[in-house]
Design a protein around this motif. Structure first.
Motif, PDB file in Angstrom:
ATOM      1  N   UNK A 106       0.737  -1.176   0.116  1.00  0.00           N
ATOM      2  CA  UNK A 106      -0.066  -0.547  -0.042  1.00  0.00           C
ATOM      3  C   UNK A 106       0.471   0.916   0.116  1.00  0.00           C
ATOM      4  N   UNK A 107       1.529   1.663   0.538  1.00  0.00           N
ATOM      5  CA  UNK A 107       2.656   2.183   0.969  1.00  0.00           C
ATOM      6  C   UNK A 107       3.474   2.439   0.029  1.00  0.00           C
ATOM      7  N   UNK A 108       4.017   1.373  -1.303  1.00  0.00           N
ATOM      8  CA  UNK A 108       5.023   2.169  -2.479  1.00  0.00           C
ATOM      9  C   UNK A 108       3.954   2.018  -3.365  1.00  0.00           C
ATOM     10  N   UNK A 127       2.904   6.116  -1.820  1.00  0.00           N
ATOM     11  CA  UNK A 127       3.753   7.019  -2.158  1.00  0.00           C
ATOM     12  C   UNK A 127       4.952   6.643  -2.493  1.00  0.00           C
ATOM     13  N   UNK A 128       5.889   7.982  -2.867  1.00  0.00           N
ATOM     14  CA  UNK A 128       7.136   7.371  -3.085  1.00  0.00           C
ATOM     15  C   UNK A 128       7.997   8.246  -2.241  1.00  0.00           C
ATOM     16  N   UNK A 157      13.768  10.520   9.071  1.00  0.00           N
ATOM     17  CA  UNK A 157      13.101  11.715   8.591  1.00  0.00           C
ATOM     18  C   UNK A 157      13.217  11.474   7.105  1.00  0.00           C
ATOM     19  N   UNK A 158      11.982  11.422   6.588  1.00  0.00           N
ATOM     20  CA  UNK A 158      11.725  11.299   4.999  1.00  0.00           C
ATOM     21  C   UNK A 158      10.702  12.818   4.391  1.00  0.00           C
ATOM     22  N   UNK A 159      10.507  12.506   3.150  1.00  0.00           N
ATOM     23  CA  UNK A 159       9.903  13.489   2.517  1.00  0.00           C
ATOM     24  C   UNK A 159       9.296  12.897   1.766  1.00  0.00           C
ATOM     25  N   UNK A 160       7.835  13.285   1.847  1.00  0.00           N
ATOM     26  CA  UNK A 160       6.375  11.579   0.534  1.00  0.00           C
ATOM     27  C   UNK A 160       5.842  12.240  -0.170  1.00  0.00           C
TER      28      UNK A 160
END
Length: 213
Positions: free
Chosen positions: A174-176, A179-180, A205-208
């Motif tokens: 679901x995540x992949x 989203x990137x 810490x990430x950007x989605x």
């Protein structure tokens, strides 16, 4: 039930954190995983939301995600949730290498170190290569649990192993699929924090970014 609920919470979240981190460090692998997921779920290009995508994540679709399974396993090889595991000797015994242990002795092995040993995994032991788990047809090929020790082995093998894989594959798909992910600081290398589980020190810490639209 306590084993599934307690052991399956922190361990799964820790594994997923390292999984996302490794995908951010290897964007080509992240893209390969996403392509497989969307193909396995027969997701339409005009899909617009997460709920619609999640409804397509069936048992049949999960079984098709062989590359995802390999990528999760490769993550656990390098970043096992339990990096050090100890056992207590119930009786005097002799280990396979001839070393004797006494009743009451504690014997520890280190999945974290074992996953990086070249004599076990080859000269590319330090490389993140999901392909090492796939056969020539792209099907996942498990290794001996005495070699890949992230879930222990023998009579003490993790009773929740298949549940953990299923849980991680559902979350990952679901995540992949929707989203990137990119690191907030792509030059930063994550370091582990010494705890019972192998947490990332300071978190991740990430950007989605949305894959839809």
């Amino acid at each position: 039930m306590l084993n599934f609920i307690i052991a399956g919470k922190d361990s799964t979240s820790t594994a997923m954190t390292w999984f996302i981190y490794m995908l951010c460090k290897h964007p080509e692998i992240q893209n390969n995983v996403a392509v497989e997921i969307r193909k396995a779920t027969n997701m339409r290009d005009d899909a617009t939301n997460v709920e619609e995508f999640a409804n397509n994540v069936s048992e049949e679709a999960l079984e098709k995600m062989q590359y995802l399974h390999a990528t999760l396993t490769e993550t656990l090889r390098l970043f096992p949730v339990v990096p050090v595991d100890a056992k207590m000797c119930f009786a005097d015994d002799v280990l396979p290498d001839g070393y004797g242990v006494k009743k009451g002795d504690m014997v520890a092995y280190q999945p974290y170190a074992m996953g990086r040993m070249k004599f076990i995994w080859g000269d590319d032991a330090h490389e993140f290569k999901p392909e090492r788990w796939l056969d020539q047809y792209g099907h996942f090929q498990p290794k001996s649990p005495f070699k890949f020790t992230a879930f222990q082995a023998g009579q003490r093998i993790c009773l929740g192993r298949e549940f953990a894989y299923r849980q991680m594959k559902i979350f990952s798909s679901i995540l992949l699929g929707c989203f990137m992910f990119k690191l907030s600081d792509e030059s930063k290398t994550a370091k582990y924090k010494t705890m019972l589980n192998l947490h990332i020190d300071g978190g991740l810490d990430i950007h989605v970014f949305n894959r839809f639209g």
